[in-house]
Design a protein around this motif. Sequence first.
Motif, PDB file in Angstrom:
ATOM      1  N   LEU A 554       0.785  -1.285   0.218  1.00 45.61           N
ATOM      2  CA  LEU A 554      -0.093  -0.318  -0.081  1.00 45.61           C
ATOM      3  C   LEU A 554       0.661   1.213  -0.312  1.00 45.61           C
ATOM      4  O   LEU A 554       0.753   2.157  -0.576  1.00 45.61           O
ATOM      5  N   PRO A 555       1.708   1.227   0.509  1.00 48.61           N
ATOM      6  CA  PRO A 555       2.757   2.896   0.501  1.00 48.61           C
ATOM      7  C   PRO A 555       3.231   2.256  -0.405  1.00 48.61           C
ATOM      8  O   PRO A 555       3.679   4.073  -1.097  1.00 48.61           O
ATOM      9  N   THR A 556       4.006   1.672  -0.937  1.00 48.97           N
ATOM     10  CA  THR A 556       4.442   1.586  -2.672  1.00 48.97           C
ATOM     11  C   THR A 556       3.307   2.034  -3.871  1.00 48.97           C
ATOM     12  O   THR A 556       3.690   3.029  -4.648  1.00 48.97           O
ATOM     13  N   LEU A 557       2.661   1.968  -3.625  1.00 52.55           N
ATOM     14  CA  LEU A 557       1.054   1.785  -4.446  1.00 52.55           C
ATOM     15  C   LEU A 557       1.079   3.401  -4.045  1.00 52.55           C
ATOM     16  O   LEU A 557       0.781   4.074  -5.435  1.00 52.55           O
ATOM     17  N   SER A 558       0.810   4.045  -3.088  1.00 57.88           N
ATOM     18  CA  SER A 558      -0.194   5.494  -2.611  1.00 57.88           C
ATOM     19  C   SER A 558       1.158   6.053  -3.227  1.00 57.88           C
ATOM     20  O   SER A 558       1.381   7.156  -3.211  1.00 57.88           O
ATOM     21  N   ARG A 559       2.715   5.946  -2.745  1.00 61.32           N
ATOM     22  CA  ARG A 559       3.991   7.093  -3.778  1.00 61.32           C
ATOM     23  C   ARG A 559       3.514   6.645  -4.948  1.00 61.32           C
ATOM     24  O   ARG A 559       3.932   7.638  -5.720  1.00 61.32           O
ATOM     25  N   VAL A 560       3.356   5.727  -5.890  1.00 61.31           N
ATOM     26  CA  VAL A 560       2.905   5.326  -7.007  1.00 61.31           C
ATOM     27  C   VAL A 560       2.045   6.669  -7.957  1.00 61.31           C
ATOM     28  O   VAL A 560       1.697   7.134  -8.752  1.00 61.31           O
ATOM     29  N   LEU A 561       1.089   6.044  -7.093  1.00 57.26           N
ATOM     30  CA  LEU A 561      -0.360   7.250  -7.624  1.00 57.26           C
ATOM     31  C   LEU A 561       0.045   8.838  -6.718  1.00 57.26           C
ATOM     32  O   LEU A 561      -0.426   9.316  -8.408  1.00 57.26           O
ATOM     33  N   ASP A 562       1.010   8.673  -6.562  1.00 56.31           N
ATOM     34  CA  ASP A 562       0.371  10.097  -5.801  1.00 56.31           C
ATOM     35  C   ASP A 562       2.203  10.883  -6.996  1.00 56.31           C
ATOM     36  O   ASP A 562       1.397  11.880  -7.247  1.00 56.31           O
ATOM     37  N   ASN A 563       3.054  10.164  -6.982  1.00 52.30           N
ATOM     38  CA  ASN A 563       4.507  11.268  -7.572  1.00 52.30           C
ATOM     39  C   ASN A 563       4.600  10.797  -8.753  1.00 52.30           C
ATOM     40  O   ASN A 563       4.446  11.528  -9.167  1.00 52.30           O
TER      41      ASN A 563
END
Length: 673
Positions: A554-563
């Motif tokens: 989830l943190p990885t996907l959140s960073r991918v979606l955001d950044n």
Amino acid sequence: MPEHALPTTQATTSRLADVSPLTDVIASSSKVPVEQLLKPNSQEYLSNLTTYGLQDLLVEPTTLQTQSHHLTSSLTSLTHTSYPTFLSLHRTTNALTASLTSLSSSLEALLNSSLPALEDCAAGWKERTETVLRDRSKARVVLEQHEKIRDLLEIPLLIDTCVRNGYFTEALSLVSHAKALATNASLSNQPPPLLLSSVLSEIHHSIMQMLLSLLTTLYEPNRKLPALYKAVSFLRKMDVFGSSSPFAPAPPHLKASDSDKFSEFLGDNVSSEEQIALAFLVGRESCLKSILEPCKGDVSRMTQHGELDEREKEDLARCLKKYIDLWREGVYDVITQYTTIFLEKTSPAALAYQSSTAKSNGVVTPSESSTAKQEWLRLHALITTYASRALTAHLLPILSPSLSLLSISLLPSLLTQLTYCSTAFARVGLDFRGLLSTLFSRAVAEVIRQDMRKTRDKFVSRFQIPTSPTGRNINGVVKPKWERPSRWLVSTTTDLPPVPVTPATPASTSTFLSQGPPHIPPQILASYPPLAEFTNALLSVLNGLRLLAPTNILPTLSRVLDNEVLAKSGEALFAYIKAYRSDSRLATGTNVDDDGDEQERQEGIVMAFGQIYFAVLVPFMRRALVEGVYGVKLDATFEDGGPTLPTVVMDWEDYYLENDEEDESDSEGSEEE
């Protein structure tokens, strides 16, 4: 007279002791040879003559003459009467003399030449006939031992026949018989006969063929447990891997400095059972490779091309499923076969029972029981090492680069298959479900990242700043060709979209986040087709993520979606809006200048589009990922995604506020006029 008579009487009876003076006198006065007078008869006559008196001496010549005449007449008459006898005697005497002469010469030749030559020939005859006699003795011994020699010579042929037809027990019995013969020969402290050495050499060749046949069995893919158990049993009986066997040299790849470490790790010596176990694992590993190689080649061929279409992804998933099934069957067979052959009879329970039974009988010492237990631990370590290597060398290297090339919808079935596979291997001590979590988490993260990037690239490509000029030079500036925002940014069913009057501040974003479900997009996005398409594409990716959503990514996907998605898409959109508004005049398709109201309307559409993106789409997509997929409450801040997206949003808010203030000042100025 009497005085003179005495000497006479004495003289008549006397005999001269030495007649040599008389002999000399007679020899000097006659023609008789001295040699004739020296003969024994002559000497005896002369000795007798000295005994005669004078009268006898005077009469003696007449007597001798009379006897001579008498003898002469006798001889004459004898000659006349017996002359044939004399002639025959003469001839016989001559013949006898010649024969004696010939005999003498023959005897001389015999003694001087023939007998030494015969003696030399007799001495050489022994030397010349010794080899022949020895060969004849050997031949006689061979004839006497013909049956035994024939049986001995047939042993290699029988062993070779047994090996070729698979009668390994009979072959080993014949080998034991040959070894017993060689042992009996060695007990005599003499080198074994050449025949026995030749037979042993042929037997060794046949045993090598048997060894190769048994080892070949371990390398045959279709062999099942009974055949493998039989092969290993005969390898144990052959003892070709024992410490005293010439087939068990030290590992050639070890240097002299490493041999001590090797001995320290494995003990004083590697047991025969361990070497057979290693040979078994090497053979079955070769079979496993031959089974996996075709499917592995297909997977490698498809993964080398990089990007795959949907059909190729399905083919890759099908090949991976087949590869996993083949790997599961092959490795599971190896582990179960190894356990049955090497570990069951030497398991700790069996060793404890055997040890207790042997101790009660006084057969096994504690040191032997400890050695057996150490050997079991080594054998168990071998299969553990092999299982780990089979996982890390055959399965994981294929899955790691392949899973990230599949679509998200194909990963759950593979995970289910691997989970069942791991559960089955858990019965034999190889539970690798912990590795699947990391492996599929990375694969899912990579697939979602690629899908989101594709969606982002497609969205960003629509907001490229045009570089082709209109062909008109207005006030010395060449204007680019812009497409009307009202033609593609907003829906044609509405005249003007509802433009928000306030920027997307954190407070307003928090208010929006608390409204509506996270899995249903806001209705306002439908008024803007690019945003609607972008939202639907992202939601399709997230819907696929619902099928397999590891919580640790989830943190990885959140960073991918955001950044990588929202931030970069916002940057491209922000740059497009600024470039569009920085142009003082809009270039339409007909190259006709719009009036001020139309220009203001087009700019309002662009600004409303940007405001909807930053104020509605960005918070919704973040909620859709965090709350809609994972069910985790999302904070209004952007702390998890890093500083990139908050920076882009803040830049847009500042720009939007400046534009709003300019519009208000322009409207106040127009009212005063």
